[in-house]
Scaffold this active site. Structure first.
Site: not given
Length: 412
Positions: A335, A338, A263, A248, A375
């Site tokens: 987060e 998801s 991140r 990403r 994460r």
């Protein structure tokens, strides 16, 4: 659809432009069919006509040929315009989704107990300080080799990733998911069909020379796995657990989460993916959430479940639940997983259908993160740290770490 676009914060006029293009598509199709029919009829008359009539009919046939060609071009243009506009529309937002932006989510559940480090007599360290002391994380050399937001997992850090992946795959397999190792490079249709070339395109890496995309999640190759296929309704649900590297660009996050590995540009992830009948999509969505809750509970992490607001859904999801783990040094939930219900959005675009008797129709697809590795490591290190800088290993991971109960700091 207008209301859905408005809730997403997207262009409502796009719906009217699409309706107009679709009307042109329909009318140009009718016009083309009429001219082709006339052309065929004329073709049957010419051999039977007298020499005098034939010259006139041939002249008319020549004009009809040009008209048919023009009508076909108009039909193709209208088709392309309709498809181009339709591809820009996000999925229809579920009516129960809270309306608003990133901060307008609704907390549905809270699990676990947040530790009071003050009562335990020490100030918690952040994951990077802990990880460096454990010999588990090296961001300096990651930046030297690849730039910012890259990292090395070393020693127990690498072992911790492997333990997390194995434990996650074991849970998914026990739940009936078929384990999959998926491609990291996909063709444009796979990326576009899953909805990642619209608003999310800025975060996608594209290899222009070869026209391949690096996936940001194994959801993409898992969704495209049955592209252009028809599945038997009585064989559904079909569930896969994909493990893959994810890439990403993290565009628009300048200065955000720059410390450590929360991140990053490249990470590994275990993703759940389901193909189900449309009428079972909402129940499957709840099942995916329950598996995520089971995973985070097993890791002994305090977390909350949120119903993501409409403006933060992403193009393909009609509804999304996030599980956010407590990060002690940030003093907030962040987060980790998801779960998204995409209904028939991806299936229509990728032509994945189901046959129920004689009826063939698009099915529904859903996806849910089980373990985004960096994460999850962040949450484990910070929540299970001890006063001496060691980190307690959650019981669920111990069999995958040779029975190790504690990760100890290493000598410099």
């Amino acid at each position: 659809m207008r209301a859905s676009q408005r809730a997403r914060g997207e262009d409502v006029a796009l719906v009217d432009a699409l309706l107009s293009a679709d009307e042109r598509r329909r009318s140009s199709g009718v016009r083309f069919d009429e001219l082709r029919s006339e052309q065929k009829s004329l073709g049957k008359l010419i051999p039977k006509a007298s020499p005098e009539e034939r010259a006139e009919l041939l002249k008319k046939a020549e004009q009809l040929k040009a008209d048919v060609k023009a009508a076909e071009a108009a039909q193709n243009d209208a088709d392309e315009e309709t498809m181009r506009l339709a591809a820009q529309l996000g999925n229809l937002v579920h009516p129960d989704v809270p309306v608003g932006g990133e901060e307008d989510f609704v907390v549905l559940e809270t699990h676990g107990t947040i530790r009071d480090f003050g009562a335990e007599g020490f100030e918690p360290k952040d994951h990077l300080e802990l990880g460096e002391a454990l010999g588990a994380i090296d961001v300096e050399r990651g930046a030297k080799v690849s730039g910012s937001r890259f990292y090395y997992l070393t020693g127990v850090g690498a072992l911790l990733e492997l333990a997390l992946v194995n434990a996650a795959i074991a849970q998914a397999t026990e739940a009936g998911f078929i384990p999959m190792l998926t491609p990291a490079l996909v063709r444009p249709r796979a990326m576009e069909g899953t909805g990642f070339l619209g608003q999310a395109a800025e975060n996608v890496y594209h290899l222009e020379k070869d026209d391949y995309y690096l996936v940001g999640t194994s959801e993409v190759p898992l969704a495209a796995y049955h592209m252009d296929e028809i599945l038997d309704a009585d064989k559904l649900p079909v569930r896969y657990a994909g493990f893959s590297p994810c890439f990403r660009r993290e565009a628009g996050t300048y200065g955000k989460d720059t410390r450590g590995i929360f991140r990053v540009h490249q990470f590994d992830k275990v993703e759940m993916f389901s193909y189900v009948a449309p009428e079972d999509a909402e129940n499957e969505h709840k099942r995916l959430l329950e598996w995520e809750k089971q995973w985070l509970t097993g890791l002994e992490l305090p977390f909350q479940v949120i119903d993501v607001a409409s403006g933060d859904l992403g193009a393909s999801a009609s509804r999304k639940y996030d599980c956010e783990a407590w990060i002690p040094t940030q003093g907030k939930y962040r987060e980790l997983t998801s779960a998204s219900n995409c209904d028939g959005f991806q299936a229509r675009r990728l032509s994945v259908r189901m046959r129920d008797g004689k009826k063939v129709q698009p099915l529904a697809t859903l996806n849910g993160t089980l373990c985004a590795v960096p994460r999850t490591i962040v949450a484990i290190l910070e929540n299970h740290q001890q006063a001496d800088g060691s980190v307690r290993v959650p019981e669920v991971l111990r069999p995958y770490l040779g029975g190790r109960e504690v990760l100890e700091p290493v000598a410099k």
